[in-house]
Design an enzyme around this catalytic site. Structure first.
Site, PDB file in Angstrom:
ATOM      1  N   GLU A 126      41.583  30.787  36.261  1.00  0.00           N
ATOM      2  CA  GLU A 126      42.628  30.443  37.674  1.00  0.00           C
ATOM      3  C   GLU A 126      42.171  29.099  38.282  1.00  0.00           C
ATOM      4  O   GLU A 126      40.914  29.306  38.526  1.00  0.00           O
ATOM      5  CB  GLU A 126      42.749  31.584  38.132  1.00  0.00           C
ATOM      6  CG  GLU A 126      44.187  31.637  38.983  1.00  0.00           C
ATOM      7  CD  GLU A 126      44.402  32.504  39.962  1.00  0.00           C
ATOM      8  OE1 GLU A 126      43.772  33.756  39.870  1.00  0.00           O
ATOM      9  OE2 GLU A 126      45.359  32.664  40.599  1.00  0.00           O
ATOM     10  N   GLY A 266      36.505  35.142  46.108  1.00  0.00           N
ATOM     11  CA  GLY A 266      35.947  36.333  46.244  1.00  0.00           C
ATOM     12  C   GLY A 266      35.718  37.089  44.723  1.00  0.00           C
ATOM     13  O   GLY A 266      34.631  37.454  44.640  1.00  0.00           O
ATOM     14  N   ALA A 267      36.737  37.172  44.077  1.00  0.00           N
ATOM     15  CA  ALA A 267      36.851  37.766  42.727  1.00  0.00           C
ATOM     16  C   ALA A 267      38.049  37.465  41.991  1.00  0.00           C
ATOM     17  O   ALA A 267      38.777  36.717  42.570  1.00  0.00           O
ATOM     18  CB  ALA A 267      36.915  39.444  43.066  1.00  0.00           C
ATOM     19  N   ASN A 270      40.766  38.772  35.849  1.00  0.00           N
ATOM     20  CA  ASN A 270      41.054  38.691  34.583  1.00  0.00           C
ATOM     21  C   ASN A 270      41.201  39.819  33.691  1.00  0.00           C
ATOM     22  O   ASN A 270      40.822  41.216  34.126  1.00  0.00           O
ATOM     23  CB  ASN A 270      39.628  38.088  33.741  1.00  0.00           C
ATOM     24  CG  ASN A 270      39.085  37.137  34.573  1.00  0.00           C
ATOM     25  OD1 ASN A 270      39.533  36.064  34.846  1.00  0.00           O
ATOM     26  ND2 ASN A 270      37.966  37.193  35.377  1.00  0.00           N
ATOM     27  N   HIS A 302      42.212  45.161  45.473  1.00  0.00           N
ATOM     28  CA  HIS A 302      42.923  44.055  45.261  1.00  0.00           C
ATOM     29  C   HIS A 302      42.842  43.328  43.792  1.00  0.00           C
ATOM     30  O   HIS A 302      44.140  43.461  43.058  1.00  0.00           O
ATOM     31  CB  HIS A 302      42.460  42.977  46.179  1.00  0.00           C
ATOM     32  CG  HIS A 302      43.191  41.610  45.952  1.00  0.00           C
ATOM     33  ND1 HIS A 302      44.321  41.371  46.814  1.00  0.00           N
ATOM     34  CD2 HIS A 302      43.278  40.500  44.962  1.00  0.00           C
ATOM     35  CE1 HIS A 302      44.772  40.130  46.459  1.00  0.00           C
ATOM     36  NE2 HIS A 302      43.977  39.797  45.558  1.00  0.00           N
ATOM     37  N   GLU A 303      41.736  43.297  43.074  1.00  0.00           N
ATOM     38  CA  GLU A 303      41.542  42.900  41.861  1.00  0.00           C
ATOM     39  C   GLU A 303      42.114  43.968  40.853  1.00  0.00           C
ATOM     40  O   GLU A 303      43.047  43.594  39.895  1.00  0.00           O
ATOM     41  CB  GLU A 303      40.264  42.645  41.422  1.00  0.00           C
ATOM     42  CG  GLU A 303      39.670  41.584  42.403  1.00  0.00           C
ATOM     43  CD  GLU A 303      40.192  40.492  42.714  1.00  0.00           C
ATOM     44  OE1 GLU A 303      41.115  39.851  41.574  1.00  0.00           O
ATOM     45  OE2 GLU A 303      40.201  39.810  43.837  1.00  0.00           O
TER      46      GLU A 303
HETATM   47  N1  PHE Z   1      43.315  35.280  41.757  1.00  0.00           N
HETATM   48  C1  PHE Z   1      41.970  35.642  42.792  1.00  0.00           C
HETATM   49  C2  PHE Z   1      42.363  36.748  43.586  1.00  0.00           C
HETATM   50  O1  PHE Z   1      42.904  36.743  44.839  1.00  0.00           O
HETATM   51  C3  PHE Z   1      41.654  34.446  43.430  1.00  0.00           C
HETATM   52  C4  PHE Z   1      41.041  33.515  42.780  1.00  0.00           C
HETATM   53  C5  PHE Z   1      41.619  32.261  42.680  1.00  0.00           C
HETATM   54  C6  PHE Z   1      39.511  33.117  42.094  1.00  0.00           C
HETATM   55  C7  PHE Z   1      41.231  31.341  41.785  1.00  0.00           C
HETATM   56  C8  PHE Z   1      39.434  32.515  41.505  1.00  0.00           C
HETATM   57  C9  PHE Z   1      40.233  31.227  41.245  1.00  0.00           C
HETATM   58  O2  PHE Z   1      42.181  37.896  43.578  1.00  0.00           O
HETATM   59 ZN    ZN Z   2      44.531  38.137  44.299  1.00  0.00          ZN
END
Ligand code: PHE
Ligand code: ZN
Length: 481
Positions: A126, A266-267, A270, A302-303
């Site tokens: 991402e 942060g995280a 995937n 959150h993840e």
């Molecule tokens: N999608 C991730 C989150 O908010 C954040 C993120 C964005 C991590 C881009 C890495 C790269 O949970």
């Molecule tokens: Zn997120």
């Protein structure tokens, strides 16, 4: 190397993809010098596309080795390569494409695409990192079923991970071994992940509400193996909460978290294989504070919650980022409120909003929850998209009530599971499930600012003198805490 001048991308220019990728079969041969990636794609022209439209795949910083169409190698004259794309001017309506590229992950310091962290291989895709792994339609509205085989030295990289469920593994010649993973849920490339290395595994299991057994694994460097218990407990609490509050169950046989020391954010959510900055996983009573414990629980939640709000239902384009982030922050806030003190949690979140989001909204970086234009999407992972986005979602719940909000969520998943959608689709689900009129509400997505025109014309504004408590948002760059 000088990069090309960035182009502004506008929401109003959105057009659906000309081609779709039904199936993506990847093979990675990880090496200390070069890594070989073979991508086998089953592609078809979309029903709405021009029959003469060329196939244009995104790709950056790649060494192209070969291209084959329907199993036949293509001569170099049959395609065009530049520093951003691979173009095939003449392709049939349905075909199989094989593309081989070479990478040097050890030289990748951007931490996008495939890179190395503490001697292990790891990916971050991402928002647009997948195009640094192979040529692809690297946009969130192209969803594909992925099967990934990872090949590496068995002694140096005993653990080989990717998205989905394990499908096969075994020993090969010359001390190599392999593992194949199959993810049955179509997903965009930004949710792809691969991890290979020498990692310790903390295991547990969870039985879902419908009685399915899920294998839970947290992978860390061996010296951190005694710091995973809290993160694991947080995974189980998150799974249970999402079942009880939203009727949402986990959908694969295995759920994995990998903690790495080198990570920009942060995280990352995937599919089935979340990658975390190790500071948001590791905790032991003698080295972590109560705040650290709460923070880790919030980021894990959150993840995990992204599995439905982000992965099963994803974004049509990056302008819709708040569709997944605002909603998922709202969900992790609601979770933490119920796990701890709702009032204390709310005070902390509002303070943070006033300190950081109001400041962003009053300055040169002000932008709406759904921006209309961007040059670099990586600069839009902001407190506005995340935290103001979460406040907008919270307002639906305030207006429609807890049951009305749940009816809207149920309809959203019923309509859009497996799709890439927009914040308009979310609003429509909330509207239709409740027979509500939310036409005025639409403006919250398109208008920047916290207090209307007055705050921007009056000039003086009393500043909040409260302490900055940067607690949970998963996106916040760790060095900004
Ligand atoms: N999608 C991730 C989150 O908010 C954040 C993120 C964005 C991590 C881009 C890495 C790269 O949970
Ligand atoms: Zn997120």
């Amino acid at each position: 190397m000088k990069e090309a001048t960035p182009r502004t991308i506008y929401l109003k220019d959105y057009s659906p993809p000309d081609f779709l990728i039904n199936e993506t079969v990847l093979r990675f041969e990880l090496g200390d010098e070069t890594t070989r990636v073979v991508s086998h794609l089953r592609i078809r022209r979309s029903a709405t596309a021009d029959t003469a439209a060329p196939l244009v795949l995104d790709g950056e910083n790649l060494a192209l080795v070969s291209v084959a169409l329907g199993g036949k190698p293509l001569p170099a004259e049959a395609y065009l390569v530049d520093d951003k794309s691979l173009t095939l001017p003449n392709v049939p309506d349905a075909f199989e494409l094989t593309v081989e590229t070479c990478l040097r992950p050890q030289d990748n310091t951007r931490l996008e695409g495939l890179y190395r962290s503490s001697g292990n291989f790891c990916t971050q895709c991402e928002a647009e990192g997948f195009r640094r792994i192979t040529y692809y339609l690297d946009r969130p509205d192209v969803l594909s079923v992925f099967t990934t085989t990872v090949v590496a030295d068995a002694a140096k990289y005993p653990v080989l991970l990717s998205n989905g469920n394990p499908a096969a593994s075994g020993l090969l010649e010359d001390g190599q071994h392999y593992a194949t993973w199959h993810d049955p849920y179509p997903k965009p490339s930004y949710l792809f992940a691969l991890v290979a290395g020498d990692l310790a595994c903390h295991r547990d299991e969870y039985v879902t509400a419908s009685g399915r057994r899920v294998d839970l694994r947290i992978y860390v460097e061996a010296h951190n193996a005694d710091k995973c218990a809290h993160a694991m407990a947080s995974v189980k609490k998150s799974m249970q909460w999402d079942e009880e509050r939203f009727g949402l169950e986990y959908d694969l046989d295995i759920y994995m978290i990998v903690a790495v020391d080198d990570f920009n954010m942060g995280a990352m959510e995937n599919k089935g294989l979340n990658v975390f900055n190790s500071r948001f996983v590791l905790a032991r009573p003698d080295t972590a504070t109560d705040d650290d414990y709460e923070h880790i629980e919030g980021v894990i939640a959150h993840e995990y919650f992204h599995n439905w709000t982000g992965n099963r239902v994803t974004c049509r384009d990056w302008f819709q980022l708040s569709l997944k982030e605002g909603l998922t922050v709202f969900r992790d806030q609601s979770f933490t409120a119920e796990m701890t003190s709702g009032t204390v949690k709310r005070i902390g979140d509002v303070r943070r909003l006033r300190t950081h989001q109001f400041a962003e909204d009053a300055g040169p970086m002000a932008h709406p929850v759904r921006p209309a234009a961007y040059m670099e999407i990586n600069n839009f992972y902001t407190v506005t998209v995340y935290e103001k986005g979460a406040e907008v979602v919270r307002m639906y719940e305030t207006l429609l009530g807890r049951d009305g909000f749940r009816r809207g969520m149920d309809l959203y998943f019923k309509r859009h599971d497996g799709q890439a959608v927009t914040t308009d689709d979310f609003l429509a689900a909330m509207t239709d499930a409740n027979g509500a009129d939310l036409e005025q509400f639409r403006r919250w997505y398109d208008q920047a600012g916290t207090r209307g025109w007055r705050s921007r014309t009056s000039g003086s504004r009393k500043q909040d003198a409260t302490r900055c408590v940067c607690a949970s948002p998963a996106h916040r760059r760790p060095d900004s805490r």
